[in-house]
Design an enzyme around this catalytic site. Structure first.
Site, PDB file in Angstrom:
ATOM      1  N   LYS A   1     -19.855  71.309  54.677  1.00  0.00           N
ATOM      2  CA  LYS A   1     -19.550  71.859  56.004  1.00  0.00           C
ATOM      3  C   LYS A   1     -18.106  71.429  56.292  1.00  0.00           C
ATOM      4  CE  LYS A   1     -20.870  73.984  59.820  1.00  0.00           C
ATOM      5  NZ  LYS A   1     -21.236  75.411  59.922  1.00  0.00           N
TER       6      LYS A   1
ATOM      7  N   ASP B   1     -36.027  72.376  50.415  1.00  0.00           N
ATOM      8  CA  ASP B   1     -37.245  72.950  50.999  1.00  0.00           C
ATOM      9  C   ASP B   1     -37.146  74.474  51.043  1.00  0.00           C
ATOM     10  OD1 ASP B   1     -38.261  70.359  51.422  1.00  0.00           O
ATOM     11  OD2 ASP B   1     -39.097  70.895  53.375  1.00  0.00           O
TER      12      ASP B   1
ATOM     13  N   TYR C   1     -28.113  59.458  56.014  1.00  0.00           N
ATOM     14  CA  TYR C   1     -29.300  58.666  55.702  1.00  0.00           C
ATOM     15  C   TYR C   1     -29.015  57.161  55.685  1.00  0.00           C
ATOM     16  CZ  TYR C   1     -32.579  62.410  54.453  1.00  0.00           C
ATOM     17  OH  TYR C   1     -33.451  63.467  54.486  1.00  0.00           O
TER      18      TYR C   1
ATOM     19  N   ASP D   1     -31.727  67.823  51.316  1.00  0.00           N
ATOM     20  CA  ASP D   1     -33.101  67.697  51.811  1.00  0.00           C
ATOM     21  C   ASP D   1     -33.558  69.047  52.357  1.00  0.00           C
ATOM     22  OD1 ASP D   1     -35.511  66.460  52.748  1.00  0.00           O
ATOM     23  OD2 ASP D   1     -34.639  66.396  54.755  1.00  0.00           O
TER      24      ASP D   1
ATOM     25  N   ASP E   1     -24.486  76.620  56.149  1.00  0.00           N
ATOM     26  CA  ASP E   1     -25.192  77.707  56.856  1.00  0.00           C
ATOM     27  C   ASP E   1     -25.194  78.977  56.002  1.00  0.00           C
ATOM     28  OD1 ASP E   1     -22.433  77.800  57.233  1.00  0.00           O
ATOM     29  OD2 ASP E   1     -22.519  78.334  59.354  1.00  0.00           O
TER      30      ASP E   1
END
Ligand code: IPM
Ligand code: MG
Length: 356
Positions: free
Chosen positions: A189, A249, A138, A245, A221
């Site tokens: 990750k 969701d 970001y 982020d 993942d």
């Protein structure tokens, strides 16, 4: 208690006033809040051509807490990054140093059927996603187009974290786990990115200060899959800006509607920015159908985290649960064929329940 109110775009104009009314309705407290409004996002671009005007930033700096709707207006999305509504929100988070974004997801028993996931899997959801908010792709430099030649366009974003940034967000994760079920899952990750391998290394170092918290690591993942298959295993998750982020969701979807989800963005001190995690939903704006509960629950988080008023926060949360138990449903949480109420009616019902 001075609160900066930044409505923003789309459905914000409809939901933010209800959060303000709910705060005003708190017995013995309501008249102790001072509200001051300013523009941000597309509304600010319309007015002064800047998604985060200086006056808005100054008000946010000076206030004890900030209540924000959502930003985003489709007609601005094609603009260069600096001219987009979302940039105003990202700058606000960064300028105020609000690095820890708390996104709690819980299941209301009466809404289990609103979840797309089977009831027996979703009934145990009670997870807090802590998203790092001021680093990562970001904000990493360099960024942007390095070549704009047709046929050869090339673009860069940079995943970047410093030790200090990881240490403080890891601490936020461990501290939150201490106040809950003492379980922390760090999501990265580390199998692919150096930045993420360093994230894991540093989280493990911070863990030595918290022997009472059970720490584990998941790749993002696998974490996404585990959140759908068996969400009840999670207590607190701590992760990067981008992964947070996305995963928040996912947790929102588990609960049945993103319209229910509040968030708090905190820095070192008591100042915080409180916003629902949903967007400005321009497609349903102005129709009196948006769910105001995520916004109202964000105001409850503000009472808890910025003003140390846990009882008042709990009163708002109980009022929300009460109207849901009474059967009130906005369209996003209604079963097919179930009758629905509008934004206004839902907001007013919570105000009445808060008054008691
Ligand atoms: C969120 C939103 C924002 C983000 C956008 C609007 C910039 O998706 O708060 O989750 O990506 O952080
Ligand atoms: Mg998001």
């Amino acid at each position: 208690m001075k609160i900066a109110v930044l409505p923003g775009d789309g459905i914000s104009q409809e939901i933010v006033p209800h959060a303000v009314e709910v705060l005003r309705a708190l017995p013995g407290l309501g008249d102790k809040f001072e509200f001051e409004e300013a523009v941000i996002g597309g509304a600010a671009l319309d007015l002064v051509g800047n998604a985060l005007p200086d006056e808005t930033l100054a008000l946010a700096r000076q206030a004890d807490a900030i209540l924000l709707g959502a930003v985003g207006t489709p007609r601005y999305e094609a603009l260069a990054r600096r001219g987009r509504p979302g940039t105003g929100l990202l700058r606000l988070r960064k300028e105020l140093g609000l690095y820890a974004n708390l996104r709690p997801a819980r299941i209301y028993p009466v809404l289990i059927d609103a979840s797309p996931i089977k009831a027996d899997i979703v009934s145990s959801v009670d997870v807090l996603v802590i998203r790092e908010l001021t680093g990562d792709l970001y904000f990493g430099e360099p960024r942007g187009r390095v070549n704009n030649e047709p046929g050869q366009r090339e673009c860069i974003n940079t995943m970047r974290y410093t030790e200090a940034e990881i240490v403080r967000i890891a601490r936020a994760g461990f501290e939150a786990a201490r106040g809950r079920r003492h379980k922390l899952c760090s999501v990265d990750k580390a199998n692919v990115f150096e930045t993420m391998a360093m994230w894991r290394e540093i989280v493990n170092e911070v863990a030595t200060e918290y022997p009472d918290v059970e720490l584990r690591h998941l790749f993002v993942d696998a974490a996404a899959m585990a959140l759908i298959r068996d969400p009840g295993q999670f207590d607190v998750m701590v992760t990067t800006n981008l992964f947070g982020d996305i995963l928040s969701d996912v947790t929102a979807a588990l609960t049945g509607s993103i319209g229910l989800m509040p968030s708090a963005s905190l820095g070192g001190g008591s100042k915080g920015l409180y916003e629902p995690i949903h967007g400005s939903a321009p497609d349903i704006a102005g129709k009196n159908i948006a769910n105001p509960l995520g916004m109202i629950l964000s105001a409850a988080m503000m009472l808890r985290h910025s003003f140390d008023l846990p009882e008042a926060a709990a009163r708002i949360e109980a009022a929300v649960e009460q109207v849901l138990n009474a059967g009130l449903r906005t369209a996003d949480i209604a079963k097919p064929g179930e009758s629905t109420v509008g934004t206004k009616q839902m907001g007013e019902a919570v105000v009445a329940a808060v008054r008691g």
